[in-house]
Design an enzyme around this catalytic site. Structure first.
Site, PDB file in Angstrom:
ATOM      1  N   GLU A 397       0.828  -1.215   0.000  1.00  0.00           N
ATOM      2  CA  GLU A 397       0.000   0.000   0.000  1.00  0.00           C
ATOM      3  C   GLU A 397       0.859   1.261   0.000  1.00  0.00           C
ATOM      4  O   GLU A 397       0.473   2.286  -0.569  1.00  0.00           O
ATOM      5  CB  GLU A 397      -0.967  -0.012   1.183  1.00  0.00           C
ATOM      6  CG  GLU A 397      -1.963  -1.160   1.187  1.00  0.00           C
ATOM      7  CD  GLU A 397      -2.756  -1.291  -0.104  1.00  0.00           C
ATOM      8  OE1 GLU A 397      -2.950  -0.264  -0.810  1.00  0.00           O
ATOM      9  OE2 GLU A 397      -3.176  -2.412  -0.437  1.00  0.00           O
ATOM     10  N   HIS A 400       1.615   2.180  -3.562  1.00  0.00           N
ATOM     11  CA  HIS A 400       0.550   3.007  -4.147  1.00  0.00           C
ATOM     12  C   HIS A 400       0.668   4.445  -3.665  1.00  0.00           C
ATOM     13  O   HIS A 400       0.531   5.401  -4.441  1.00  0.00           O
ATOM     14  CB  HIS A 400      -0.826   2.471  -3.724  1.00  0.00           C
ATOM     15  CG  HIS A 400      -1.217   1.180  -4.350  1.00  0.00           C
ATOM     16  ND1 HIS A 400      -1.232   0.977  -5.705  1.00  0.00           N
ATOM     17  CD2 HIS A 400      -1.647   0.022  -3.802  1.00  0.00           C
ATOM     18  CE1 HIS A 400      -1.654  -0.260  -5.972  1.00  0.00           C
ATOM     19  NE2 HIS A 400      -1.904  -0.855  -4.820  1.00  0.00           N
TER      20      HIS A 400
END
Length: 610
Positions: A397, A400
Site C-alpha cells: 500500500e 501506491h
C-alpha cells in the site's frame, strides 16, 4: 525480529490515535466538509457558461478546461473524505449518506460538463492542435485533447452524454449494496476452534483463521465462511448480474463490441494484453502445480493437499510476528535503494498518521491506498494482524501511496491520476524490495524457507489467482453479452470449474472442495470491471523493473522514479516502456515464471540440506 502481539482490540474507540488515520488533514470536521460541499455544488453550473464557446479561442478553451479540472479536484477531495469516513465503520448511516450525496453531485457535474467532448470533436484535430500551439495553458491538456479525438467513435452527442452522466448514481448501486451487505449486515457464522475458543468468521476472522497452523481450524473456518456466503447466493448473484448489466449498458451505448473492449479502450490497452495473460498463465500451470506439490511436501501432509491448506504457514515452526513499529522499520530499510527522499516520505506517512492500521467492528475489509485528495496527501487503510503477510501488505500500500505522492507532486491535476493498468506496479515493486531485504537479514534455514515460500505465495495470489479471477470475469461478462442467465448458481458452477482446473483438482494436485464454488462472492473487485488482471500484469512488470534496481543499475532506478512521477501523462503501455518493460510481449510473464522456478530450486536445495 518478531514479537508476540496481544489480542487486537476491535472497538475503534479504544484503538490508539497513533494507529488511526487523521482525516482532519482533509477537512477539520464534517461541518467543514459540508460547508465546502455546498460551496462547490453552487459552482457546478459555471461549466455551462462555456457551452458553444469552446472553439471561439484557445484562451476560452483553456479557461473552460481549468474550470472543469478545478471543480473535479475539489469534488475528489470531498469524495475521499466521505468514503474514508464511511469505511471506518460501515454500520454508521451518516457517512453513507455523505457518499450518496457525492455520487449525486458527481452525476450533476458530469451532466454539466457533458457537452465538452462532443463540442471539441466538432472542432477537429487541426483546430485543437493550432490552439495547443498558441496557448501555453493548453500544454497541460494536450494529452487529454488528443485522446478525445482517438476515442471519437465512442463519444456520443451532448444529449446522449448527459443521459449517461445522469445514470451514474444507478451505476454504482450493485457495488454499494454488496459493500454494505458483506461488511455491515451479513450474518457471519461463529465457530468453535481449538482450545474451545469461539470465533466469529467474518472477513477479518476468516482472513486470520485460514492461516492457522491447526488444520481442523482452517477447514472449519473455510467451510463455514463459504457455506454462509453460498446461502446468500441468490442475492449475490443478483447484485453481480446488476453489475454486468450496467457494464453492458455502457459498452453498448458507446458502440463497443464487448465489455472488455469498452474497459480497455479508455487507457488504450490492446485486448491482446488481456488474452495473452490468460493464455500464458494457463500455459504455465505446470509450474504452479510444481509449487503446490512443494507446499504439500513442506507442510508434511500425508494425505491430499486441500484448498483450505493454501494459506497455512509453509514452515509450522516459524511464526513471524511484527508490531506496527517493527513493520515500519523493516519497510523503510527495504526501500533504501530508492533513495533518502523516498524513505523520508515513508517516515512522514507514519509520523503524520496517513494510515489506519487495525481491523475494527464494521470497518471495511482488506487494504487500500487513496491518493484522491490531490492537495493533501494519500491515505492508507489496513487491517493489520501482525503477520509477515501484513508487513508485505504495508509495503504494497505504501507503493501506491508513493506513486500518488510523486505523481501529485510532479504533475498538474489534469495528468496526476495514473491509469489503473500501472497502478499495481509500484505496490508489487515494493514487495519485491521487501522480500529481498528480509532474505539478506535472515540466515536460519526455517525462516528463509518461510520467506521464500511467502514470495511464491505472492506469485500464487497475484499472478495465478488474479488471472484465474480474470478468466472467470471474462467468461461471466461473455455470459451477459450472450443473454445467458447470471445467477448465483451459474456463477458458482463457472467458478468451481475454473478453480479446479487452475489448482489441478482432477490430477489430485489440490482438492478443491465443493463449497469453494461460492468464493467468487467474496471478491469485491468483480464489481470493478476488468480490474483484477492488472494485478497480474503489474506483478510481472514490477518483477522486471525491481530486478534492475536491485542489481544496482542507477539508470534503471532513475527511470523508475521518473515513472512514479509521470501520473497519467501518457498511455500506460508507453509509461511502462519508458520505465523499461514491454507489456505487449510474453517476456514479463516468462521472466516471472523463470524466477519462480529458481526460487523453488533454492527451496528444494535448502530442504535437501536440512
Amino acid at each position: 525480529m518478531s514479537v508476540v502481539m496481544a489480542a487486537q482490540e476491535r472497538d475503534r474507540a479504544k484503538i490508539a490515535d497513533a494507529h488511526k488515520w487523521n482525516l482532519a488533514d482533509i477537512y477539520p470536521s464534517e461541518a467543514g466538509w459540508r460547508a465546502q460541499k455546498e460551496k462547490i455544488t453552487a459552482e457546478l453550473p459555471r461549466m455551462r457558461d462555456f457551452q458553444g464557446k469552446l472553439g471561439s479561442s484557445a484562451a476560452t478553451l483553456a479557461t473552460a478546461l481549468e474550470t472543469m479540472t478545478g471543480l473535479d479536484k475539489e469534488l475528489s477531495r470531498l469524495y475521499v473524505y466521505a468514503s474514508m469516513l464511511s469505511d471506518q465503520d460501515t454500520r454508521v448511516a451518516g457517512p453513507q449518506g455523505m457518499q450518496q450525496e457525492m455520487q449525486q453531485i458527481y452525476a450533476n457535474f458530469g451532466a454539466q460538463a457533458s457537452y465538452i467532448e462532443p463540442e471539441l470533436l466538432k472542432l477537429g484535430m487541426e483546430t485543437l492542435e493550432r490552439f495547443i500551439g498558441s496557448e501555453p495553458r493548453l500544454k497541460t491538456y494536450a494529452f487529454y485533447l488528443r485522446d478525445i479525438v482517438r476515442r471519437e467513435a465512442h463519444t456520443l452527442t451532448d444529449a446522449e452524454e448527459k443521459i449517461l452522466a445522469d445514470a451514474a448514481p444507478l451505476a454504482g448501486s450493485a457495488s454499494n449494496i454488496y459493500t454494505i451487505l458483506s461488511n455491515a449486515d451479513f450474518p457471519y457464522p461463529t465457530i468453535a476452534v481449538s482450545g474451545g475458543r469461539m470465533v466469529k468468521v467474518d472477513q477479518a476472522g476468516y482472513g486470520e483463521l485460514r492461516t492457522s497452523a491447526n488444520r481442523d481450524d482452517r477447514k472449519a473456518a473455510m467451510s463455514a465462511f463459504f457455506t454462509a456466503l453460498g446461502s446468500f447466493g441468490r442475492t449475490f448473484g443478483t447484485t453481480m448480474n446488476s453489475s454486468v448489466q450496467k457494464a453492458l449498458f455502457y459498452s453498448r451505448s458507446r458502440k463497443y463490441p464487448s465489455n472488455l473492449e469498452a474497459s480497455l479502450n479508455g487507457p488504450n490497452i490492446p485486448v491482446s494484453v488481456y488474452t495473452r495473460l490468460v493464455d500464458g498463465v494457463n500455459r504455465h500451470l505446470p509450474t504452479f502445480h510444481r509449487y503446490l506439490k512443494l507446499r504439500k511436501r513442506m507442510m508434511g501432509l500425508t494425505d491430499d493437499l486441500h484448498y483450505y491448506d493454501l494459506y497455512a504457514p509453509l514452515v509450522a515452526s516459524v511464526d513471524l510476528r511484527y508490531s506496527p513499529e517493527q513493520a515500519q522499520q523493516h519497510v523503510v530499510a527495504a526501500m533504501a535503494p530508492l533513495g533518502s527522499d523516498y524513505t523520508g516520505v515513508l517516515q512522514r506517512a507514519f509520523r503524520e498518521r496517513w494510515l489506519d492500521w487495525y481491523p475494527s467492528e464494521g470497518k471495511v475489509s482488506g487494504a487500500y491506498s487513496n491518493g484522491g485528495a490531490y492537495d493533501v496527501h494519500p491515505y492508507m487503510l489496513l487491517n493489520y494482524l501482525g503477520q509477515y503477510n501484513d508487513v508485505s501488505t504495508l509495503a504494497h500500500e505504501l507503493g501506491h501511496t508513493m506513486h500518488s505522492y510523486y505523481s501529485n507532486k510532479t504533475q498538474p491535476y489534469a495528468t496526476a491520476g495514473y491509469p489503473t493498468f500501472v497502478a499495481e506496479v509500484a505496490s508489487t515493486f515494493n514487495e519485491a524490495l521487501l522480500i529481498d531485504y528480509m532474505l539478506k537479514q535472515i540466515k536460519d534455514t526455517p525462516t528463509r524457507l518461510s520467506l521464500l515460500g511467502n514470495y511464491l505465495e505472492g506469485i500464487k495470489s497475484t499472478v495465478f489467482r488474479q488471472t484465474q479471477f480474470a478468466e472467470f470475469e471474462l467468461r461471466m461478462h461473455e455470459m451477459g453479452q450472450k443473454g445467458e442467465p447470471i445467477t448465483g448458481d451459474a456463477l458458482a458452477r463457472l467458478y468451481l470449474d475454473i478453480t479446479r482446473r487452475y489448482y489441478g483438482h482432477d490430477q489430485k494436485v489440490t482438492i478443491v472442495d465443493d463449497y469453494i464454488a461460492h468464493e467468487w462472492s467474496y471478491i469485491p473487485h468483480f464489481y470493478r470491471d476488468f480490474y483484477v488482471f492488472q494485478y497480474a500484469t503489474s506483478f510481472t512488470a514490477a518483477e522486471a523493473l525491481s530486478a534492475k534496481v536491485l542489481s544496482g543499475d542507477q539508470a534503471a532506478t532513475r527511470r523508475y522514479l521518473t515513472f512514479l512521477g509521470s501520473g497519467g501523462s501518457s498511455y500506460p503501455i508507453d509509461l511502462l516502456k519508458d520505465a523499461g518493460v514491454d507489456m505487449t510481449t510474453d517476456e514479463p510473464l516468462d521472466l516471472t515464471i523463470r524466477k519462480m522456478n529458481e526460487v523453488m530450486d533454492q527451496m528444494e536445495k535448502l530442504l535437501a540440506e536440512r
